[in-house]
Design an enzyme around this catalytic site. Structure first.
Site, mmCIF file in Angstrom:
data_model
loop_
_atom_site.group_PDB
_atom_site.id
_atom_site.type_symbol
_atom_site.label_atom_id
_atom_site.label_comp_id
_atom_site.label_asym_id
_atom_site.label_seq_id
_atom_site.Cartn_x
_atom_site.Cartn_y
_atom_site.Cartn_z
ATOM 1 N N SER A 158 0.833 -1.216 0.000
ATOM 2 C CA SER A 158 0.000 0.000 0.000
ATOM 3 C C SER A 158 0.862 1.259 0.000
ATOM 4 O O SER A 158 0.333 2.370 -0.089
ATOM 5 C CB SER A 158 -0.959 -0.002 1.194
ATOM 6 O OG SER A 158 -0.239 -0.025 2.414
ATOM 7 N N GLY A 159 2.187 1.095 0.148
ATOM 8 C CA GLY A 159 3.072 2.255 0.105
ATOM 9 C C GLY A 159 3.409 2.821 1.475
ATOM 10 O O GLY A 159 3.759 4.001 1.598
ATOM 11 N N LYS A 160 3.362 1.982 2.514
ATOM 12 C CA LYS A 160 3.671 2.467 3.874
ATOM 13 C C LYS A 160 5.123 2.927 3.982
ATOM 14 O O LYS A 160 5.414 4.020 4.478
ATOM 15 C CB LYS A 160 3.419 1.364 4.925
ATOM 16 C CG LYS A 160 1.993 0.857 4.982
ATOM 17 C CD LYS A 160 1.805 -0.177 6.056
ATOM 18 C CE LYS A 160 2.591 -1.455 5.847
ATOM 19 N NZ LYS A 160 2.250 -2.170 4.592
ATOM 20 N N CYS A 195 -12.621 -9.374 -2.994
ATOM 21 C CA CYS A 195 -11.777 -10.441 -3.564
ATOM 22 C C CYS A 195 -11.052 -11.250 -2.484
ATOM 23 O O CYS A 195 -10.324 -12.191 -2.800
ATOM 24 C CB CYS A 195 -10.753 -9.848 -4.527
ATOM 25 S SG CYS A 195 -11.518 -9.025 -5.940
ATOM 26 N N CYS A 244 -8.887 -6.416 -2.230
ATOM 27 C CA CYS A 244 -10.007 -5.659 -1.662
ATOM 28 C C CYS A 244 -10.903 -6.629 -0.880
ATOM 29 O O CYS A 244 -10.730 -7.845 -0.972
ATOM 30 C CB CYS A 244 -10.788 -4.938 -2.762
ATOM 31 S SG CYS A 244 -11.731 -6.056 -3.810
ATOM 32 N N ASP A 275 9.920 1.045 11.195
ATOM 33 C CA ASP A 275 9.150 0.374 10.141
ATOM 34 C C ASP A 275 8.894 -1.073 10.553
ATOM 35 O O ASP A 275 9.615 -1.624 11.392
ATOM 36 C CB ASP A 275 9.946 0.416 8.823
ATOM 37 C CG ASP A 275 9.061 0.172 7.599
ATOM 38 O OD1 ASP A 275 7.813 0.171 7.747
ATOM 39 O OD2 ASP A 275 9.605 -0.004 6.495
ATOM 40 N N GLU A 276 7.883 -1.689 9.966
ATOM 41 C CA GLU A 276 7.533 -3.102 10.212
ATOM 42 C C GLU A 276 7.267 -3.370 11.693
ATOM 43 O O GLU A 276 7.600 -4.437 12.222
ATOM 44 C CB GLU A 276 8.665 -4.046 9.734
ATOM 45 C CG GLU A 276 9.116 -3.845 8.316
ATOM 46 C CD GLU A 276 8.118 -4.354 7.269
ATOM 47 O OE1 GLU A 276 7.077 -4.910 7.649
ATOM 48 O OE2 GLU A 276 8.393 -4.145 6.077
ATOM 49 N N CYS A 331 -8.903 -7.596 -8.795
ATOM 50 C CA CYS A 331 -9.867 -6.845 -9.634
ATOM 51 C C CYS A 331 -9.370 -5.453 -10.034
ATOM 52 O O CYS A 331 -10.023 -4.785 -10.834
ATOM 53 C CB CYS A 331 -11.207 -6.721 -8.906
ATOM 54 S SG CYS A 331 -11.149 -5.551 -7.528
HETATM 55 N N1 LIG Z 1 -1.384 -4.148 -7.292
HETATM 56 C C1 LIG Z 1 -0.248 -3.456 -7.323
HETATM 57 N N2 LIG Z 1 0.661 -3.698 -8.272
HETATM 58 C C2 LIG Z 1 1.806 -3.012 -8.308
HETATM 59 N N3 LIG Z 1 2.171 -2.055 -7.422
HETATM 60 C C3 LIG Z 1 1.303 -1.787 -6.454
HETATM 61 C C4 LIG Z 1 0.058 -2.467 -6.347
HETATM 62 N N4 LIG Z 1 -0.606 -1.991 -5.293
HETATM 63 C C5 LIG Z 1 0.203 -1.055 -4.769
HETATM 64 N N5 LIG Z 1 1.341 -0.920 -5.455
HETATM 65 C C6 LIG Z 1 2.466 -0.020 -5.225
HETATM 66 O O1 LIG Z 1 3.533 -0.771 -4.624
HETATM 67 C C7 LIG Z 1 4.333 0.112 -3.864
HETATM 68 C C8 LIG Z 1 4.634 -0.527 -2.522
HETATM 69 O O2 LIG Z 1 5.365 0.351 -1.731
HETATM 70 P P1 LIG Z 1 5.963 -0.053 -0.318
HETATM 71 O O3 LIG Z 1 6.304 1.236 0.354
HETATM 72 O O4 LIG Z 1 7.045 -1.054 -0.485
HETATM 73 O O5 LIG Z 1 4.673 -0.742 0.378
HETATM 74 P P2 LIG Z 1 4.447 -1.340 1.823
HETATM 75 O O6 LIG Z 1 5.540 -0.859 2.727
HETATM 76 O O7 LIG Z 1 3.091 -0.855 2.237
HETATM 77 O O8 LIG Z 1 4.448 -2.847 1.645
HETATM 78 C C9 LIG Z 1 3.535 1.400 -3.737
HETATM 79 O O9 LIG Z 1 4.117 2.348 -4.626
HETATM 80 C C10 LIG Z 1 2.146 1.058 -4.215
HETATM 81 O O10 LIG Z 1 1.446 2.133 -4.798
HETATM 82 C C1 LIG Z 2 -0.050 -10.173 6.220
HETATM 83 C C2 LIG Z 2 1.128 -10.676 6.980
HETATM 84 C C3 LIG Z 2 2.395 -10.244 6.648
HETATM 85 N N1 LIG Z 2 3.472 -10.709 7.331
HETATM 86 C C4 LIG Z 2 4.835 -10.238 6.964
HETATM 87 C C5 LIG Z 2 5.166 -10.328 5.506
HETATM 88 C C6 LIG Z 2 6.183 -9.224 5.298
HETATM 89 O O1 LIG Z 2 7.462 -9.763 5.635
HETATM 90 C C7 LIG Z 2 5.768 -8.171 6.333
HETATM 91 C C8 LIG Z 2 5.008 -7.000 5.752
HETATM 92 O O2 LIG Z 2 5.799 -6.251 4.871
HETATM 93 P P1 LIG Z 2 5.310 -4.899 4.115
HETATM 94 O O3 LIG Z 2 6.483 -3.983 4.248
HETATM 95 O O4 LIG Z 2 4.089 -4.377 4.793
HETATM 96 O O5 LIG Z 2 5.055 -5.272 2.701
HETATM 97 O O6 LIG Z 2 4.929 -8.847 7.264
HETATM 98 C C9 LIG Z 2 3.313 -11.605 8.381
HETATM 99 O O7 LIG Z 2 4.280 -11.993 9.040
HETATM 100 N N2 LIG Z 2 2.055 -12.045 8.694
HETATM 101 C C10 LIG Z 2 0.942 -11.611 8.037
HETATM 102 O O8 LIG Z 2 -0.194 -12.045 8.384
HETATM 103 ZN ZN LIG Z 3 -10.625 -6.843 -5.630
#
Ligand SMILES: Nc1ncnc2c1ncn2[C@@H]1O[C@H](COP(=O)(O)OP(=O)(O)O)[C@@H](O)[C@H]1O
Ligand SMILES: Cc1cn([C@H]2C[C@H](O)[C@@H](COP(=O)(O)O)O2)c(=O)[nH]c1=O
Ligand SMILES: [Zn+2]
Length: 206
Positions: free
Chosen positions: A14-16, A198, A195, A92-93, A165
């Site tokens: 989601s881009g966190k 789905c 979503c 983070d995380e 979707c």
């Molecule tokens: N279905 C998708 N396919 C490709 N890229 C996506 C999709 N959904 C989201 N993204 C993009 O992937 C990137 C994930 O960024 P990231 O900061 O690594 O995410 P997070 O930390 O939440 O896992 C974002 O730029 C987001 O807009």
């Molecule tokens: C849903 C879910 C995720 N995880 C783990 C998988 C990844 O290593 C991180 C999330 O990374 P991101 O930066 O948010 O993409 O969490 C998990 O251990 N358990 C879960 O249910």
């Molecule tokens: Zn969907």
């Protein structure tokens, strides 16, 4: 002047981390001293935080990264915090930090440490920014994040693009492998963002 807590949540992809890094770049432009931490449990990236993009061929590529210190436990957290001067503390995380008694505890040692830091430095400009998953693959609250949302000054809940979707309402991380454990480190091979419509909850074992 007061300390504040900002929390960034949402499913995987989601881009966190992207949002967290953008905030940290801006803090660095403002000459703030920034410290970045992450739980040692995340074996995907050690020593840095990274945002990534999903490429058309289904692989992921790092788009931005910043150095981070790995936190093993409460003791190592306080050692890092007490040895370093900072205006902005980013983590983070954070879903990987454990709760003590899952049924009763909502903050765990990490959440309580954040609350304590905010209290101790309440008359300063300390900014703490936490990013993480608020929900696991089974639609359950994840680690200390929901508790931190409760004590935050500012909350951003992001969505991804549903990998089934294509709607922009991707709200949960769907696990594609069969594993009941809450903590399973993984990426595009193991998880998708989906979503509500789905998403299928994991089947309970008989
Ligand atoms: N279905 C998708 N396919 C490709 N890229 C996506 C999709 N959904 C989201 N993204 C993009 O992937 C990137 C994930 O960024 P990231 O900061 O690594 O995410 P997070 O930390 O939440 O896992 C974002 O730029 C987001 O807009
Ligand atoms: C849903 C879910 C995720 N995880 C783990 C998988 C990844 O290593 C991180 C999330 O990374 P991101 O930066 O948010 O993409 O969490 C998990 O251990 N358990 C879960 O249910
Ligand atoms: Zn969907």
């Amino acid at each position: 002047m007061t300390s504040r807590l900002e929390v960034i949540v949402g499913p995987m992809f989601s881009g966190k981390t992207e949002r967290l890094i953008a905030k940290l770049h801006r803090a660095q432009y403002a000459k703030k001293r920034v410290r970045i931490l992450k739980p040692a449990h995340d074996t995907r990236t050690q020593g840095y935080i990274a945002s990534r993009a999903v490429m058309p061929d289904g692989t992921t590529q790092i788009t931005d990264q910043l150095s981070a210190v790995m936190v093993h436990d409460e003791e190592s957290f306080w050692k890092i915090v007490n040895l370093n001067k900072f205006d902005v503390l980013a983590i983070d995380e954070a879903q990987f930090f454990p709760l003590d008694t899952p049924m009763r505890d909502s903050l765990g040692w990490f959440g309580r440490a954040i609350r304590r830091l905010l209290r101790e430095r309440r008359n300063t400009d300390l900014r703490i920014i936490v990013a993480g998953l608020d929900m696991d693959f089974a639609e359950e609250p994840f680690g200390p994040i929901p508790g931190l949302l409760a004590i935050a000054d500012n909350v951003e809940k992001l969505t991804g693009v549903c990998m089934i979707c294509g709607s922009d309402a991707g709200y949960i991380s769907y696990r594609m492998i069969s594993d009941d454990k809450q903590l399973v480190v993984g990426d595009i091979g193991e998880y998708q963002v989906r979503c509500r419509s789905c998403y299928e909850p994991p089947r309970k074992k008989p």
